[in-house]
Design a protein around this motif. Sequence first.
Motif, short mmCIF file in Angstrom:
data_model
loop_
_atom_site.label_atom_id
_atom_site.label_comp_id
_atom_site.label_asym_id
_atom_site.label_seq_id
_atom_site.Cartn_x
_atom_site.Cartn_y
_atom_site.Cartn_z
N GLY A 17 -6.76 -22.72 6.27
CA GLY A 17 -7.19 -22.41 4.89
C GLY A 17 -6.75 -21.45 4.26
N GLU A 18 -7.28 -20.73 3.34
CA GLU A 18 -6.80 -20.03 2.27
C GLU A 18 -6.03 -18.77 3.03
N ASN A 19 -6.45 -18.10 4.03
CA ASN A 19 -5.77 -17.14 4.71
C ASN A 19 -4.73 -17.66 6.05
N GLU A 20 -4.49 -18.79 6.00
CA GLU A 20 -3.75 -19.16 7.17
C GLU A 20 -2.51 -18.51 7.51
N VAL A 21 -2.17 -18.42 8.79
CA VAL A 21 -0.84 -17.93 9.00
C VAL A 21 -0.13 -18.98 9.98
N ARG A 22 0.98 -19.36 9.59
CA ARG A 22 1.92 -20.26 10.33
C ARG A 22 2.79 -19.50 11.33
N ALA A 23 2.38 -19.42 12.39
CA ALA A 23 3.13 -18.74 13.55
C ALA A 23 4.39 -19.64 13.86
N LEU A 24 4.16 -20.85 13.90
CA LEU A 24 5.00 -21.78 13.92
C LEU A 24 5.29 -22.92 12.85
N ASP A 25 6.25 -23.32 11.81
CA ASP A 25 5.88 -24.26 11.04
C ASP A 25 7.07 -25.45 10.97
N GLY A 26 6.67 -26.06 11.87
CA GLY A 26 7.69 -27.49 11.83
C GLY A 26 8.89 -27.50 12.55
N VAL A 27 8.75 -26.77 14.14
CA VAL A 27 10.04 -26.30 14.70
C VAL A 27 10.32 -27.67 15.17
N ASP A 28 11.73 -27.86 15.37
CA ASP A 28 12.43 -28.91 16.46
C ASP A 28 13.35 -28.15 17.45
N LEU A 29 13.15 -28.57 18.61
CA LEU A 29 13.98 -27.66 19.56
C LEU A 29 14.23 -28.54 20.71
N PHE A 30 15.60 -28.66 21.10
CA PHE A 30 15.83 -29.41 22.46
C PHE A 30 16.57 -28.46 23.15
N ILE A 31 16.33 -28.44 24.51
CA ILE A 31 17.04 -27.53 25.44
C ILE A 31 17.22 -28.39 26.59
N ASN A 32 18.61 -28.66 27.10
CA ASN A 32 19.16 -29.45 28.27
C ASN A 32 19.08 -28.75 29.60
N GLN A 33 19.01 -29.43 30.35
CA GLN A 33 18.89 -28.68 31.85
C GLN A 33 20.34 -27.98 32.07
#
Length: 241
Positions: A17-33
């Motif tokens: 809402g009005e006071n929202e906090v986006r701690a993560l905002d559209g993260v794309d992440l790939f980690i291989n073995q």
Amino acid sequence: MNPLIEIRSMKKIYNPGENEVRALDGVDLFINQNEFVAIIGQSGSGKSTLMNMLGCLDVPTEGTYILNGQDVSALTDDEQSDIRNKEIGFIFQGFNLIATLTAQENVELPLIYRGVPAERREELSLAALEKVGLSHRLDHKPAEMSGGQQQRVAIARAIAQAPPIILADEPTGNLDSASSTEILLILRKLHAEGRTVVLITHDNEIANQAQRIIKIRDGKIEQDYMNPAFVEGEYDGESEE
């Protein structure tokens, strides 16, 4: 080969809402073995929230998390707990050892919860403590050990059942420089043995020990690059303490 960790369009929003906090905002992440990855950011950057997502300790507001081929973003709490037990070994800044238990008993405790038989628990705990150079401290309680030794017990606890992923949250945050060096050597040795290591830190010097560095700021990945200073090889985590 599919990535071991795959995050797509992940958002974590607090107080929508009005006071929202986006701690993560559209993260794309790939980690291989068998990557050794440092995720670095200052307080409030979103790195701790991302760690909670990677460790199945929280669920995203939006987005997808696929871990080792399984979509875990919509699992129940019990199902996520099962995934944590099988796939992830956690190392925390505060050690989280039980004060009344010995080093070996602390390492065995999660194995008890997983239903591992007593003989196998002893075998796994002894092997893990030997790996971190503490086979001579089996019967010592946390108060009888240095901070570096306590963190090595915590690492032994994390690796006892050989999870494919080690998730280390500021593992050197409470340690002096000598103990920090020991812990980082152990993490590098685990990586050299084939584990995937994800290290969460705010310290550039610590992050520079990793093979790949991901910088996060304001809930977004700002940089993601291979560390040219990283050198592959075997590392000895043994200590004379």
